[in-house]
Design a protein around this motif. Structure first.
Motif, PDB file in Angstrom:
ATOM      1  N   PRO B  18      52.283  47.348  34.338  1.00 43.50           N
ATOM      2  CA  PRO B  18      51.637  46.189  35.099  1.00 43.50           C
ATOM      3  C   PRO B  18      50.032  46.622  35.364  1.00 43.50           C
ATOM      4  N   GLY B  19      49.271  45.487  35.745  1.00 40.38           N
ATOM      5  CA  GLY B  19      47.821  45.740  36.300  1.00 40.38           C
ATOM      6  C   GLY B  19      46.868  45.718  34.957  1.00 40.38           C
ATOM      7  N   ARG B  20      47.718  45.256  33.494  1.00 38.92           N
ATOM      8  CA  ARG B  20      46.558  45.130  32.536  1.00 38.92           C
ATOM      9  C   ARG B  20      46.544  43.653  32.016  1.00 38.92           C
ATOM     10  N   TRP B  30      45.476  31.400  32.900  1.00 38.45           N
ATOM     11  CA  TRP B  30      45.402  31.296  34.214  1.00 38.45           C
ATOM     12  C   TRP B  30      44.409  29.981  34.907  1.00 38.45           C
ATOM     13  N   LEU B  33      45.164  28.544  38.495  1.00 40.96           N
ATOM     14  CA  LEU B  33      44.652  29.332  39.557  1.00 40.96           C
ATOM     15  C   LEU B  33      43.198  29.319  39.608  1.00 40.96           C
ATOM     16  N   LEU B 115      42.402  39.758  48.285  1.00 39.99           N
ATOM     17  CA  LEU B 115      43.426  39.502  47.034  1.00 39.99           C
ATOM     18  C   LEU B 115      43.226  40.535  46.155  1.00 39.99           C
ATOM     19  N   VAL B 116      42.348  41.152  45.878  1.00 39.17           N
ATOM     20  CA  VAL B 116      42.088  42.163  44.718  1.00 39.17           C
ATOM     21  C   VAL B 116      42.767  43.272  45.157  1.00 39.17           C
ATOM     22  N   LYS B 117      42.993  43.743  46.646  1.00 40.85           N
ATOM     23  CA  LYS B 117      43.590  44.844  46.945  1.00 40.85           C
ATOM     24  C   LYS B 117      45.222  44.479  46.933  1.00 40.85           C
ATOM     25  N   LYS B 118      45.780  43.237  47.067  1.00 43.40           N
ATOM     26  CA  LYS B 118      47.043  43.254  47.568  1.00 43.40           C
ATOM     27  C   LYS B 118      47.837  42.677  46.449  1.00 43.40           C
ATOM     28  N   ILE B 119      47.274  41.791  45.499  1.00 43.10           N
ATOM     29  CA  ILE B 119      48.237  40.993  44.480  1.00 43.10           C
ATOM     30  C   ILE B 119      47.275  41.316  43.172  1.00 43.10           C
ATOM     31  N   TYR B 120      48.127  41.212  42.103  1.00 39.43           N
ATOM     32  CA  TYR B 120      47.214  41.672  40.717  1.00 39.43           C
ATOM     33  C   TYR B 120      47.260  40.349  40.036  1.00 39.43           C
ATOM     34  N   MET B 121      46.068  40.235  39.745  1.00 38.28           N
ATOM     35  CA  MET B 121      45.541  39.046  38.695  1.00 38.28           C
ATOM     36  C   MET B 121      44.655  39.494  37.884  1.00 38.28           C
ATOM     37  N   ARG B 123      41.280  40.181  37.416  1.00 40.24           N
ATOM     38  CA  ARG B 123      40.248  39.898  38.089  1.00 40.24           C
ATOM     39  C   ARG B 123      38.881  39.532  37.595  1.00 40.24           C
ATOM     40  N   GLY B 294      39.880  49.410  37.264  1.00 42.09           N
ATOM     41  CA  GLY B 294      41.063  50.288  37.492  1.00 42.09           C
ATOM     42  C   GLY B 294      41.097  50.758  38.998  1.00 42.09           C
ATOM     43  N   ALA B 297      40.942  48.523  43.879  1.00 43.99           N
ATOM     44  CA  ALA B 297      41.975  48.184  44.906  1.00 43.99           C
ATOM     45  C   ALA B 297      41.830  49.183  45.823  1.00 43.99           C
TER      46      ALA B 297
END
Lengths: 245, 300
Positions: B18-20, B30, B33, B115-121, B123, B294, B297
């Motif tokens: 996740p996170g890539r 997206w 959004l 948002l950046v700290k809590k949910i991945y999308m 960036r 990377g 967060a």
């Protein structure tokens, strides 16, 4: 059952004191002492490994600072491990924090769409679930009111409602049920049970051991970044209570 | 720096790290959004304002009127450059657009820290949303510019119109490219915002907004002149001149006998070079951004 989450030797380091000025960085770099800037680190997670199967509900237990929330952030992709690996199958979503992504100046309706999209839903999905989301939150009358006028309870209801209707493959929950009144908590637990029946994989972080025992069947206890117990939830709770305070 | 290899060998198929994301390439996926983020931004900016977006028509219109009277009439700049107000304003609109995109993209990650700290999308969505918000604010300025140009006898050909559009495309690309770098660096060092202000205070002077290009060519040696022209914003300003000012009344007659044309010679080549530079900036911006994202967060 296939693997839903695979964590192998995952390690996450944090730097305690970090310079925020370019001057400091340049000076230290030229003196060849740059490595000292990052020397003050600690391992929030230290070579943690476990595997979660599809449809399992696991509780991450531990005291403050044990690395539970960091583990959730690695699973959601917000943070990346420094070494080791964290792999997931399918869409991950969740409530890392209540109402992250809610904006006070937008109405409830607009926030449902914004938050749904943030959690990875498409416009059509949100359209289709909108009525259900609002009905679950029980704030129909205020859905076109700006969220800044909401009480904290109303806010929580809407946030939980949106997140629990995103229906991801893996649902992460961090301390969300700490707020909210008794009836709504019951409703949330019922919703979580429904999600389990739908086959979702759940990972829950909470200090509320009573609640977590009603939802999860497996527990992993973290202690200062190490996974010290992995097994049946009742045993995990016993381990936590009997462990060092 | 980018962490371990995403998927170790010998893992079950279907498991992913996740996170890539594919970065800017993922933004299209997206877009729903993205449109909501843009709407949110605009809503927040104009909260509690009765006239709302109308203000962004009033401001440039007043600015333009003041330029017309003070610089065109009082300072007499119209004598050398007919329709000086169009010359000036078309350049200012380009620099304004650049400033807004550069400023907002730089702050975009830090402002969305929650948002950046809590949910991945991906960036990259935040800088791209900043570009779109700036585009919304560009529209009123362009409307004022077009109305003023028409009042000054603007008769554009297809090439002029293309140059006008190209000026803004070039500006947007350039600002997004360096904005990506600065937005990522700003997470680590808030000094970036100050650096942006410094750069923006020079932007108007580094391009021929308040003076004409041939003054620069005379003042600089050839290599420096080429360097000056390699600034994509400079080319964008010259393209805006070509699009809005050059085809307005009396400019062609005035420059028929002048030693230098309204815009530099070989404009097509300069434009091509600027497209190359700005595309390169976007690529570099994306690479730097990915390298730094990377740790967003934990640094915020």
């Amino acid at each position: 059952m296939a693997t839903a989450i695979q964590v192998r030797e995952a390690t996450k380091k944090f730097t305690l004191r970090h310079t925020r000025s370019i001057k400091e960085l340049v000076v230290w770099t030229f003196r060849g002492r740059r490595s000292e800037l990052a020397s003050n680190t600690f391992n929030a997670l230290d070579a943690v490994s476990f595997t979660v199967r599809e449809g399992e509900a696991i509780g991450l237990l531990g005291f403050n600072g044990s690395g539970k929330s960091t583990m959730l952030k690695l699973m959601s992709g917000v943070m990346l491990p420094d070494s080791g690996s964290v792999l997931v199958r399918g869409r991950v979503a969740g409530l890392i924090e209540v109402g992250a992504g809610f904006h006070p100046d937008l109405t409830g309706r607009e926030n449902v769409y914004l938050n749904g999209a943030i959690l990875g839903m498409s416009e059509a999905e949100i359209d289709a679930k909108f009525d259900e989301i609002v009905a679950f939150s029980e704030i129909e009358k205020f859905i076109d009111t700006e969220v800044k006028f909401y009480s904290s309870g109303m806010f929580l209801r809407l946030a939980f409602s949106v997140a629990s209707h995103t229906e991801p493959d893996i649902f992460l929950i961090d301390e969300i049920l700490a707020v909210g009144d008794e009836p709504f908590q019951r409703k949330c637990l019922a919703r979580i049970a429904t999600l389990r029946e739908m086959g979702l994989t759940l990972v829950i972080v909470s200090h509320d051991l009573e609640m977590i025992q009603r939802v999860c069947d497996r527990g992993i206890v973290l202690e200062r970044g190490h996974a010290v117990f992995d097994g049946a939830l009742t045993d995990a709770v016993a381990h936590l209570r009997g462990g060092p305070q | 720096m980018r962490g371990p290899a995403p998927v170790p060998s010998g893992t079950e198929p279907g498991l992913v790290a996740p996170g890539r994301s594919a970065g800017l390439l993922d933004v299209a996926r997206w877009r729903f959004l993205l449109s909501l983020l843009v709407k949110k931004e605009l809503r927040v900016r104009y909260r509690g304002s009765a006239l709302g977006l109308l203000w962004s028509y009033v401001k440039p219109a007043v600015q333009l009127a003041v330029f017309y009277v003070a610089m065109g009439k009082f300072l007499g700049l119209e004598r050398d450059l007919p329709n000086f107000v169009i010359y000036l304003f078309s350049g200012i609109v380009v620099v304004n657009f650049f400033s807004e995109v550069f400023n907002n993209t730089t702050k975009s990650i830090v402002l969305n820290a929650d948002l950046v700290k809590k949910i991945y999308m991906p960036r990259e969505l935040f800088p791209v949303a900043s570009v779109q918000v700036a585009l919304v604010h560009l529209v009123p300025q362009v409307v004022v510019l077009v109305v003023a140009s028409l009042a000054m006898g603007w008769r554009p050909g297809l090439l002029n119109l293309a140059a006008g559009v190209g000026a803004f495309a070039l500006t947007g690309l350039t600002a997004l490219g360096i904005g990506l770098v600065f937005s990522a660096v700003n997470v680590y060092f808030r000094d970036a915002e100050n650096l942006v202000e410094l750069i923006l205070s020079m932007a108007t002077w580094l391009s021929p907004v308040l003076y004409k290009w041939d003054l620069v060519m005379h003042a600089l040696s050839t290599p420096l002149w080429v360097l000056y022209q390699l600034n994509p914003i400079t080319v964008a300003v010259e393209l805006a001149h070509y699009g809005f000012w050059a085809p307005s009344a009396r400019v062609a007659e005035k420059f028929a006998t002048a030693p230098y044309p309204p815009v530099p010679h070989e404009m097509a080549w300069w434009t091509l070079a600027a497209v190359g530079v700005s595309t390169g900036l976007v690529l570099v911006g994306q690479l730097v951004f990915r390298r730094l994202e990377g740790r967003f967060a934990q640094e915020l």
